[in-house]
Design a protein around this motif. Structure first.
Motif, short mmCIF file in Angstrom:
data_model
loop_
_atom_site.label_atom_id
_atom_site.label_comp_id
_atom_site.label_asym_id
_atom_site.label_seq_id
_atom_site.Cartn_x
_atom_site.Cartn_y
_atom_site.Cartn_z
N ASP A 59 -14.18 8.83 6.35
CA ASP A 59 -14.54 9.77 5.31
C ASP A 59 -14.51 11.18 5.88
N LEU A 60 -13.35 11.80 5.83
CA LEU A 60 -13.17 13.13 6.42
C LEU A 60 -13.69 14.23 5.52
N ASP A 61 -14.10 13.91 4.29
CA ASP A 61 -14.52 14.94 3.36
C ASP A 61 -15.78 15.65 3.81
N GLU A 62 -16.63 15.00 4.56
CA GLU A 62 -17.90 15.57 4.97
C GLU A 62 -17.79 16.40 6.24
N ASP A 63 -16.69 16.24 6.96
CA ASP A 63 -16.53 16.95 8.23
C ASP A 63 -16.01 18.35 8.00
N GLY A 64 -16.51 19.26 8.79
CA GLY A 64 -15.95 20.61 8.82
C GLY A 64 -15.16 20.76 10.09
N VAL A 91 -6.70 18.23 6.37
CA VAL A 91 -6.57 19.58 5.84
C VAL A 91 -7.34 19.62 4.52
N LYS A 92 -8.03 20.70 4.30
CA LYS A 92 -8.69 20.92 3.02
C LYS A 92 -8.00 22.10 2.34
N VAL A 93 -7.76 21.97 1.04
CA VAL A 93 -7.04 23.01 0.31
C VAL A 93 -7.77 23.36 -0.98
N SER A 94 -7.48 24.56 -1.46
CA SER A 94 -7.96 25.01 -2.76
C SER A 94 -6.77 25.61 -3.48
N PHE A 95 -6.51 25.17 -4.69
CA PHE A 95 -5.39 25.69 -5.45
C PHE A 95 -5.73 26.97 -6.19
N THR A 96 -7.02 27.28 -6.29
CA THR A 96 -7.44 28.49 -6.99
C THR A 96 -7.84 29.60 -6.02
N LYS A 152 -6.47 13.42 0.60
CA LYS A 152 -6.55 12.13 -0.07
C LYS A 152 -7.09 12.24 -1.49
N GLN A 153 -7.66 13.40 -1.85
CA GLN A 153 -8.16 13.62 -3.20
C GLN A 153 -7.09 14.19 -4.14
N LEU A 154 -5.94 14.58 -3.60
CA LEU A 154 -4.92 15.26 -4.39
C LEU A 154 -3.99 14.28 -5.08
N SER A 155 -3.40 14.74 -6.17
CA SER A 155 -2.38 13.95 -6.87
C SER A 155 -1.08 14.00 -6.06
N GLY A 156 -0.13 13.18 -6.44
CA GLY A 156 1.17 13.19 -5.76
C GLY A 156 1.86 14.53 -5.84
#
Length: 161
Positions: free
Chosen positions: A18-23, A39-44, A53-57
């Motif tokens: 669960d990499l979502d909790e790691d910074g 990698v963490k991303v923001s589209f806005t 892993k949370q993103l759509s294709g």
């Protein structure tokens, strides 16, 4: 799109699923080798970020292309070969990707070779090749933009369920 952080796994760390909790982790001064694990991303550019892993294709495709195009600006290769990069994208994003490829091709001495079954990339192409297969033999022919668009329209009408 904003890439906000790259998470690292250092030698000796076990990591987790669960990499979502790691910074991002601090650099170790003892010379351990770091491995990038996410990698963490923001589209806005604002608000929450999402892990890959949370993103759509389609979103994953946009992130991957962003990385490739950023590298291309810094250290261009003589050519890029993309296989159906537009398959998971919505029409407006396919158009944007096609325009970006066209702009990058016009700016330098880089060639972009793409395969597609969608009209957006065909519309910005300089040269189009059609590949046919008959009796276990493939043939490659130069085709006009109109012939390619007709083929795509005919192909898509057969694939509609």
């Amino acid at each position: 799109m904003l890439v906000s952080s790259i998470m690292r796994l250092q030698d000796g760390d076990q990591g987790d699923d669960d990499l979502d909790e790691d910074g991002p982790r601090a650099t170790d001064m003892e010379g351990r080798v770091e491995k990038y694990i996410g990698v963490k991303v923001s589209f806005t550019g604002q608000g929450e970020t999402q892990s890959m892993k949370q993103l759509s294709g389609g979103q994953k495709t946009v992130v991957a292309l962003t990385l490739i195009f950023a590298i291309q600006r810094c250290d261009p290769a003589p050519f890029y070969l993309f296989d159906e990069i537009d398959a998971a994208l919505d029409p407006q994003y396919r158009t944007a990707v096609g325009n970006m490829v066209r702009r990058l091709a016009d700016m330098g001495s880089t060639q972009f070779i793409t395969t597609t079954f969608r009209p957006e990339l065909v519309k910005v192409a300089d040269k189009i090749y059609g590949v046919t297969h008959k009796n276990r033999v493939s043939r490659v022919n130069v085709v006009s933009k109109e012939e390619a668009l007709d083929f795509i329209e005919h192909d898509q009408s057969h694939n509609v369920e």
